[in-house]
Design a protein around this motif. Structure first.
Motif, PDB file in Angstrom:
ATOM      1  N   PHE A 119      21.420  -7.182  13.643  1.00 64.43           N
ATOM      2  CA  PHE A 119      22.422  -7.072  14.507  1.00 64.43           C
ATOM      3  C   PHE A 119      23.741  -7.784  14.000  1.00 64.43           C
ATOM      4  N   GLU A 120      23.840  -7.308  12.625  1.00 66.32           N
ATOM      5  CA  GLU A 120      25.215  -7.628  12.186  1.00 66.32           C
ATOM      6  C   GLU A 120      25.971  -6.578  11.755  1.00 66.32           C
ATOM      7  N   ASN A 121      27.517  -6.701  11.798  1.00 62.71           N
ATOM      8  CA  ASN A 121      28.405  -6.030  11.368  1.00 62.71           C
ATOM      9  C   ASN A 121      28.206  -4.710  12.477  1.00 62.71           C
ATOM     10  N   GLY A 122      27.859  -5.083  13.568  1.00 56.19           N
ATOM     11  CA  GLY A 122      28.017  -3.778  14.673  1.00 56.19           C
ATOM     12  C   GLY A 122      26.512  -3.057  14.788  1.00 56.19           C
ATOM     13  N   ASP A 123      25.506  -3.403  13.842  1.00 56.89           N
ATOM     14  CA  ASP A 123      24.291  -2.635  13.659  1.00 56.89           C
ATOM     15  C   ASP A 123      23.389  -2.942  15.031  1.00 56.89           C
ATOM     16  N   ILE A 124      22.968  -1.931  15.780  1.00 53.84           N
ATOM     17  CA  ILE A 124      22.066  -2.088  17.013  1.00 53.84           C
ATOM     18  C   ILE A 124      20.891  -1.367  16.549  1.00 53.84           C
ATOM     19  N   TRP A 125      20.309  -1.221  15.404  1.00 54.81           N
ATOM     20  CA  TRP A 125      19.179  -0.468  15.085  1.00 54.81           C
ATOM     21  C   TRP A 125      17.894  -0.974  16.023  1.00 54.81           C
ATOM     22  N   PRO A 126      17.765  -2.123  15.902  1.00 53.31           N
ATOM     23  CA  PRO A 126      16.591  -2.531  16.818  1.00 53.31           C
ATOM     24  C   PRO A 126      16.608  -1.848  18.459  1.00 53.31           C
ATOM     25  N   LEU A 127      17.911  -1.860  18.787  1.00 51.23           N
ATOM     26  CA  LEU A 127      17.962  -1.171  20.109  1.00 51.23           C
ATOM     27  C   LEU A 127      17.596   0.604  20.041  1.00 51.23           C
ATOM     28  N   VAL A 128      18.001   0.924  18.970  1.00 51.57           N
ATOM     29  CA  VAL A 128      17.638   2.344  18.811  1.00 51.57           C
ATOM     30  C   VAL A 128      16.151   2.709  18.654  1.00 51.57           C
ATOM     31  N   LEU A 129      15.321   1.514  18.067  1.00 51.02           N
ATOM     32  CA  LEU A 129      13.980   1.921  17.977  1.00 51.02           C
ATOM     33  C   LEU A 129      13.331   1.410  19.118  1.00 51.02           C
ATOM     34  N   ALA A 130      13.972   0.542  19.954  1.00 50.71           N
ATOM     35  CA  ALA A 130      13.305   0.460  21.345  1.00 50.71           C
ATOM     36  C   ALA A 130      13.569   1.711  21.987  1.00 50.71           C
ATOM     37  N   THR A 131      14.531   2.195  22.200  1.00 44.78           N
ATOM     38  CA  THR A 131      15.116   3.639  22.586  1.00 44.78           C
ATOM     39  C   THR A 131      13.678   4.694  22.182  1.00 44.78           C
ATOM     40  N   VAL A 132      13.456   4.875  20.892  1.00 45.03           N
ATOM     41  CA  VAL A 132      12.393   5.489  20.454  1.00 45.03           C
ATOM     42  C   VAL A 132      10.995   5.222  21.134  1.00 45.03           C
ATOM     43  N   ALA A 133      10.772   3.962  21.177  1.00 44.91           N
ATOM     44  CA  ALA A 133       9.370   3.358  21.838  1.00 44.91           C
ATOM     45  C   ALA A 133       9.457   3.704  23.181  1.00 44.91           C
ATOM     46  N   VAL A 134      10.458   3.666  24.151  1.00 39.90           N
ATOM     47  CA  VAL A 134      10.251   3.660  25.571  1.00 39.90           C
ATOM     48  C   VAL A 134      10.872   5.053  26.131  1.00 39.90           C
ATOM     49  N   SER A 135      11.276   5.974  25.424  1.00 36.82           N
ATOM     50  CA  SER A 135      11.863   7.186  25.943  1.00 36.82           C
ATOM     51  C   SER A 135      10.832   7.914  26.286  1.00 36.82           C
ATOM     52  N   PRO A 136       9.422   8.016  25.817  1.00 37.91           N
ATOM     53  CA  PRO A 136       8.495   8.907  26.256  1.00 37.91           C
ATOM     54  C   PRO A 136       8.076   8.589  27.737  1.00 37.91           C
ATOM     55  N   VAL A 137       8.032   7.213  27.743  1.00 31.55           N
ATOM     56  CA  VAL A 137       7.461   6.784  29.308  1.00 31.55           C
ATOM     57  C   VAL A 137       8.666   6.875  30.093  1.00 31.55           C
ATOM     58  N   ALA A 138       9.946   6.594  29.694  1.00 23.96           N
ATOM     59  CA  ALA A 138      11.090   6.882  30.796  1.00 23.96           C
ATOM     60  C   ALA A 138      11.229   8.277  31.328  1.00 23.96           C
ATOM     61  N   ALA A 139      11.169   9.171  29.878  1.00 30.25           N
ATOM     62  CA  ALA A 139      11.188  10.560  30.388  1.00 30.25           C
ATOM     63  C   ALA A 139       9.963  10.890  31.198  1.00 30.25           C
ATOM     64  N   ALA A 140       9.098  10.329  31.019  1.00 29.90           N
ATOM     65  CA  ALA A 140       7.775  10.951  31.957  1.00 29.90           C
ATOM     66  C   ALA A 140       7.830  10.324  33.109  1.00 29.90           C
ATOM     67  N   ALA A 141       8.247   9.376  33.442  1.00 31.34           N
ATOM     68  CA  ALA A 141       8.433   8.851  34.802  1.00 31.34           C
ATOM     69  C   ALA A 141       9.510   9.539  35.571  1.00 31.34           C
ATOM     70  N   LEU A 142      10.599  10.093  35.000  1.00 31.42           N
ATOM     71  CA  LEU A 142      11.760  10.760  35.478  1.00 31.42           C
ATOM     72  C   LEU A 142      11.507  12.233  35.820  1.00 31.42           C
ATOM     73  N   ARG A 143      10.786  12.789  34.828  1.00 30.58           N
ATOM     74  CA  ARG A 143      10.620  14.324  34.633  1.00 30.58           C
ATOM     75  C   ARG A 143       9.043  14.527  35.505  1.00 30.58           C
ATOM     76  N   ILE A 144       8.356  13.830  35.481  1.00 32.54           N
ATOM     77  CA  ILE A 144       6.861  14.383  35.859  1.00 32.54           C
ATOM     78  C   ILE A 144       6.267  13.652  37.190  1.00 32.54           C
ATOM     79  N   PHE A 145       6.536  12.193  37.085  1.00 35.50           N
ATOM     80  CA  PHE A 145       5.758  11.262  38.058  1.00 35.50           C
ATOM     81  C   PHE A 145       6.840  11.157  39.029  1.00 35.50           C
ATOM     82  N   PRO A 146       6.384  11.100  40.493  1.00 34.47           N
ATOM     83  CA  PRO A 146       7.275  10.834  41.394  1.00 34.47           C
ATOM     84  C   PRO A 146       7.713   9.303  41.472  1.00 34.47           C
TER      85      PRO A 146
END
Length: 130
Positions: free
Chosen positions: A103-130
């Motif tokens: 998290f130096e010099n504006g780098d937020i790579w760990p947050l991008v990695l968190a997005t990679v990790a949670v996006s399938p669950v978030a997408a499934a919750a928003l698109r498939i499951f009520p």
């Protein structure tokens, strides 16, 4: 199913490359290097989430736990790709590769990695499951 999951993950690579080109050719000159890295990380996170929202119907799985497994697999593949490519193709040092995680010099790579990790669950919750 495994092929589809790998294909969807692999499609993120050219998107990330295009994002890096955008950062280096436009954002750095407009915002400066520090802000450009932050904005680039936010853009890439949004692109990954958007891509996952669009494609999750193509990988119907029985429940959220399975999508969490997809996220973990994508995270593992992303980190492995980053370090293998960065070290053996781009010839970066280990300290250079690890710098993005601080998290130096504006780098937020760990947050991008968190997005990679949670996006399938978030997408499934928003698109498939009520």
């Amino acid at each position: 199913m495994t092929f589809r999951l790998l294909l969807l993950w692999a499609a993120i690579i050219p998107m990330a490359i295009a994002n890096g080109i955008l950062r280096d050719t436009i954002l750095v000159g407009t915002l400066g290097p520090k802000r450009a890295r932050t904005v680039s990380g936010l853009i890439l996170s949004a692109v990954i989430l958007g891509w996952t929202l669009l494609t999750v119907p193509w990988i119907p799985l029985p429940g959220h736990l399975h999508y969490a497994g997809v996220g973990l697999a994508w995270l593992t593949l992303t980190v492995a790709f980053e370090f293998l490519f960065g070290r053996f193709v781009a010839r970066k040092s280990w300290s250079e590769l690890l710098r993005a995680y601080r998290f130096e010099n504006g780098d937020i790579w760990p947050l991008v990695l968190a997005t990679v990790a949670v996006s399938p669950v978030a997408a499934a919750a928003l698109r498939i499951f009520p």
